[in-house]
Design a protein around this motif. Structure first.
Motif, PDB file in Angstrom:
ATOM      1  N   ALA A   2      43.943  14.506  62.252  1.00  0.00           N
ATOM      2  CA  ALA A   2      43.328  15.741  62.735  1.00  0.00           C
ATOM      3  C   ALA A   2      41.855  15.519  63.053  1.00  0.00           C
ATOM      4  O   ALA A   2      41.158  14.752  62.381  1.00  0.00           O
ATOM      5  N   LYS A   3      41.375  16.201  64.061  1.00  0.00           N
ATOM      6  CA  LYS A   3      39.974  16.081  64.427  1.00  0.00           C
ATOM      7  C   LYS A   3      39.093  16.857  63.467  1.00  0.00           C
ATOM      8  O   LYS A   3      39.501  17.851  62.877  1.00  0.00           O
ATOM      9  N   PRO A  27      35.261  10.863  69.640  1.00  0.00           N
ATOM     10  CA  PRO A  27      36.677  11.140  69.915  1.00  0.00           C
ATOM     11  C   PRO A  27      37.397  11.927  68.817  1.00  0.00           C
ATOM     12  O   PRO A  27      38.392  12.579  69.100  1.00  0.00           O
ATOM     13  N   ASP A  28      36.888  11.871  67.600  1.00  0.00           N
ATOM     14  CA  ASP A  28      37.570  12.556  66.498  1.00  0.00           C
ATOM     15  C   ASP A  28      36.870  13.846  66.096  1.00  0.00           C
ATOM     16  O   ASP A  28      37.066  14.363  64.993  1.00  0.00           O
ATOM     17  N   VAL A  29      36.041  14.397  67.000  1.00  0.00           N
ATOM     18  CA  VAL A  29      35.334  15.653  66.741  1.00  0.00           C
ATOM     19  C   VAL A  29      35.754  16.702  67.754  1.00  0.00           C
ATOM     20  O   VAL A  29      35.828  16.439  68.954  1.00  0.00           O
ATOM     21  N   GLU A  30      36.041  17.901  67.254  1.00  0.00           N
ATOM     22  CA  GLU A  30      36.309  19.052  68.116  1.00  0.00           C
ATOM     23  C   GLU A  30      35.235  20.098  67.867  1.00  0.00           C
ATOM     24  O   GLU A  30      35.119  20.635  66.769  1.00  0.00           O
ATOM     25  N   ASN A 121      37.692  26.081  54.965  1.00  0.00           N
ATOM     26  CA  ASN A 121      37.358  24.789  54.360  1.00  0.00           C
ATOM     27  C   ASN A 121      37.643  23.598  55.275  1.00  0.00           C
ATOM     28  O   ASN A 121      37.859  22.485  54.799  1.00  0.00           O
ATOM     29  N   GLN A 122      37.620  23.837  56.582  1.00  0.00           N
ATOM     30  CA  GLN A 122      37.845  22.767  57.550  1.00  0.00           C
ATOM     31  C   GLN A 122      36.662  22.554  58.490  1.00  0.00           C
ATOM     32  O   GLN A 122      36.611  21.534  59.188  1.00  0.00           O
ATOM     33  N   VAL A 123      35.731  23.499  58.519  1.00  0.00           N
ATOM     34  CA  VAL A 123      34.660  23.472  59.514  1.00  0.00           C
ATOM     35  C   VAL A 123      33.381  22.877  58.942  1.00  0.00           C
ATOM     36  O   VAL A 123      32.897  23.292  57.883  1.00  0.00           O
ATOM     37  N   SER A 124      32.831  21.898  59.658  1.00  0.00           N
ATOM     38  CA  SER A 124      31.505  21.360  59.350  1.00  0.00           C
ATOM     39  C   SER A 124      30.493  22.083  60.235  1.00  0.00           C
ATOM     40  O   SER A 124      30.640  22.120  61.454  1.00  0.00           O
TER      41      SER A 124
END
Length: 323
Positions: A2-3, A27-30, A121-124
């Protein structure tokens, strides 16, 4: 795999633009959205600057939200010369007359809260400007920080060395009350790239010239942005950074973004309590590290101290290779 989900809160000047490009190239950031606040320039200019960066990178599908245009409790005082009057070196003569139609109707603070709640708990959250939007978010929803995965901040200082006042760093001094609120009330894992950290892990001007001369739209855009403020940057380097850190190229906001993208970029750090000073004519806005635990704070933050420069160089170079 997952991104990594990211919200970027920015006062889009030139180094913010570099940090945004770094996130877009990973590439692994959305990037879920970009929230705008005042700082390097007016809020209206910040919104237009973000839209321009997204257009250059062909990522105009990313939503942009307009936030607060001034600090929580004081009158707005914008810098007059750092990145030009528009925050991007005053080189963008073809301003989009329809830019307001491209900004989301939802307020940036509401969007920030909503996106975090939709992805618990998924967002930076990467904050690379004054922390005004974040402070209002926690006032509107005290549970907002708990819904974040983590928070990355470019701002503050750890040795009492300032770049706009005797003891204060720009993002914190621009709105000390908001910086104080965020560092007191955000309990999610928090990582800070201070002014000294960025300057102590500077890159060479030769590297900067090399990446700007890449044959790619992003590199040509960044070369254009820096063209008119190059003399100022050199003068500022001599008058401020050289005194403490020696010469070199520092893309401040990119250090916080790099740490979010790849945690191994940070090779050493300090974990401690933090206090943002609100009083006094000399120390207002200064960030103090409680290394001896005198404040007995339950929440400790990670203050970056050393960087893997090879990894950082690659992230920065890749950000300017976008077609």
């Amino acid at each position: 795999m997952a991104k990594k989900l990211v919200i970027i809160d920015t006062d889009c000047g030139i180094d913010d633009a570099q940090a945004i490009m770094m996130a877009l190239a990973a590439p692994d950031v959305e990037v879920l959205g970009i929230t705008c606040c005042f700082g390097n320039t007016s809020l209206e200019n910040v919104c237009q600057n973000v839209l321009r960066v997204l257009a250059v990178c062909k990522r105009e599908e990313i939503p942009v939200f307009q936030g607060l245009g001034g600090p929580l409790v004081r009158a707005t005082e914008l810098p007059k010369d750092h990145f030009g009057s528009d925050g991007l070196g005053d080189i963008l003569e073809d301003r989009d007359p329809d830019w307001r139609e491209k900004i989301q109707k939802e307020h940036a603070v509401n969007a920030m809260i909503r996106l975090a709640l939709e992805n618990p708990n998924q967002v930076s959250l990467v904050a690379i400007g004054p922390l005004t939007n974040l402070a209002l978010a926690v006032r509107l929803d005290p549970g907002f920080p708990d819904s974040l995965k983590d928070l990355f901040i470019m701002g503050g200082n750890m040795e009492g060395k300032g770049n706009v006042t005797l003891c204060g760093e720009f993002n914190f001094v621009t709105d000390p009350e908001s910086a104080h609120i965020v560092l007191e009330e955000f309990r999610c894992p928090t990582h800070i790239a201070t002014w000294e950290y960025c300057c102590r892990n500077k890159l060479t001007w030769e590297f900067f010239r090399e990446v700007l001369n890449q044959d790619a739209p992003a590199a040509r855009f960044m070369k254009l942005l820096t063209s008119k403020c190059w003399a100022y940057s050199q003068a500022a380097m001599k008058s401020k950074r050289d005194v403490h850190f020696g010469p070199g190229f520092v893309s401040y906001d990119s250090y916080a973004m790099a740490a979010c993208i790849d945690g191994t970029v940070v090779t050493k750090s300090i974990e401690c309590g933090i206090h943002v000073e609100l009083q006094g004519s000399v120390c207002r806005g200064m960030m103090a590290l409680d290394l001896t635990d005198q404040l007995k704070k339950s929440h400790r933050v990670v203050v970056m101290t050393e960087c893997d420069l090879e990894k950082f160089r690659k992230l920065l170079a890749n950000s300017l290779q976008q077609p």
